[in-house]
Design a protein around this motif. Structure first.
Motif, short mmCIF file in Angstrom:
data_model
loop_
_atom_site.label_atom_id
_atom_site.label_comp_id
_atom_site.label_asym_id
_atom_site.label_seq_id
_atom_site.Cartn_x
_atom_site.Cartn_y
_atom_site.Cartn_z
N ARG A 108 0.87 -1.14 0.07
CA ARG A 108 -0.15 -0.08 0.01
C ARG A 108 0.97 1.47 -0.08
O ARG A 108 0.56 2.24 -0.75
CB ARG A 108 -0.87 0.04 1.16
N THR A 109 1.93 1.26 0.83
CA THR A 109 2.92 2.56 0.69
C THR A 109 3.51 2.80 -0.41
O THR A 109 3.63 3.88 -0.87
CB THR A 109 3.94 2.21 2.08
N ASP A 112 0.93 4.13 -2.95
CA ASP A 112 0.54 5.42 -2.71
C ASP A 112 1.67 6.30 -2.92
O ASP A 112 1.39 7.47 -3.79
CB ASP A 112 0.36 5.51 -0.89
N GLU A 113 3.06 5.75 -3.02
CA GLU A 113 4.17 6.66 -3.40
C GLU A 113 4.02 6.64 -4.84
O GLU A 113 4.47 7.99 -5.41
CB GLU A 113 5.34 6.20 -2.79
N GLN A 115 1.51 6.80 -6.82
CA GLN A 115 0.30 7.54 -7.21
C GLN A 115 0.88 9.02 -6.98
O GLN A 115 0.38 9.98 -7.73
CB GLN A 115 -0.78 7.49 -6.11
N ASP A 116 1.53 9.28 -5.94
CA ASP A 116 1.88 10.76 -5.69
C ASP A 116 3.06 10.95 -6.55
O ASP A 116 2.83 12.30 -7.12
CB ASP A 116 2.65 10.65 -4.25
#
Length: 119
Positions: A108-109, A112-113, A115-116
């Motif tokens: 997940r991390t 998320d990174e 996507q950022d």
């Protein structure tokens, strides 16, 4: 969760021939070194040695039967072995579940990174 494991017991059942002997004794109720050797690819002498190992850890017990000993599985010790195996399995299930949660958190991390970075 810490599980107490009887290493001698598990060393005894770690051998495939001894496991097969236990299967034969459980299905037949009892047996002698001679009767077991007739069903296994090992000599009577080897069967006797394997039975000695199983006897020392309490998984089988012998009673005199003529010139031989008749062996049977000790139900109480066998139940203890099964309980230990179940406890070890449960402990590993818990460990694997924890590893899965950690891996999912890492994924997940990373997602998320990624996507950022795309924004």
């Amino acid at each position: 969760m810490t599980v107490v494991v009887d290493d001698d017991l598990w060393s005894a059942v770690g051998d495939p021939t001894r496991r097969r002997m236990l299967d034969l004794l459980l299905s037949g109720g009892a047996g002698t070194a001679t009767s077991l050797s007739e069903q296994l690819p090992v000599t009577r002498q080897a069967v006797s040695k394997h039975l000695g190992v199983l006897d020392r850890v309490g998984l089988v017990h012998a009673t005199p039967s003529g010139r031989e000993k008749r062996y049977h599985v000790d139900d109480e010790q066998f139940a203890r072995a099964i309980a230990q195996l179940s406890a070890v399995g449960a402990a590993w299930d818990a460990r694997l579940h924890r590893i899965k949660r950690i891996a999912e958190t890492i994924q997940r991390t990373q997602d998320d990174e990624a996507q950022d970075r795309e924004r």
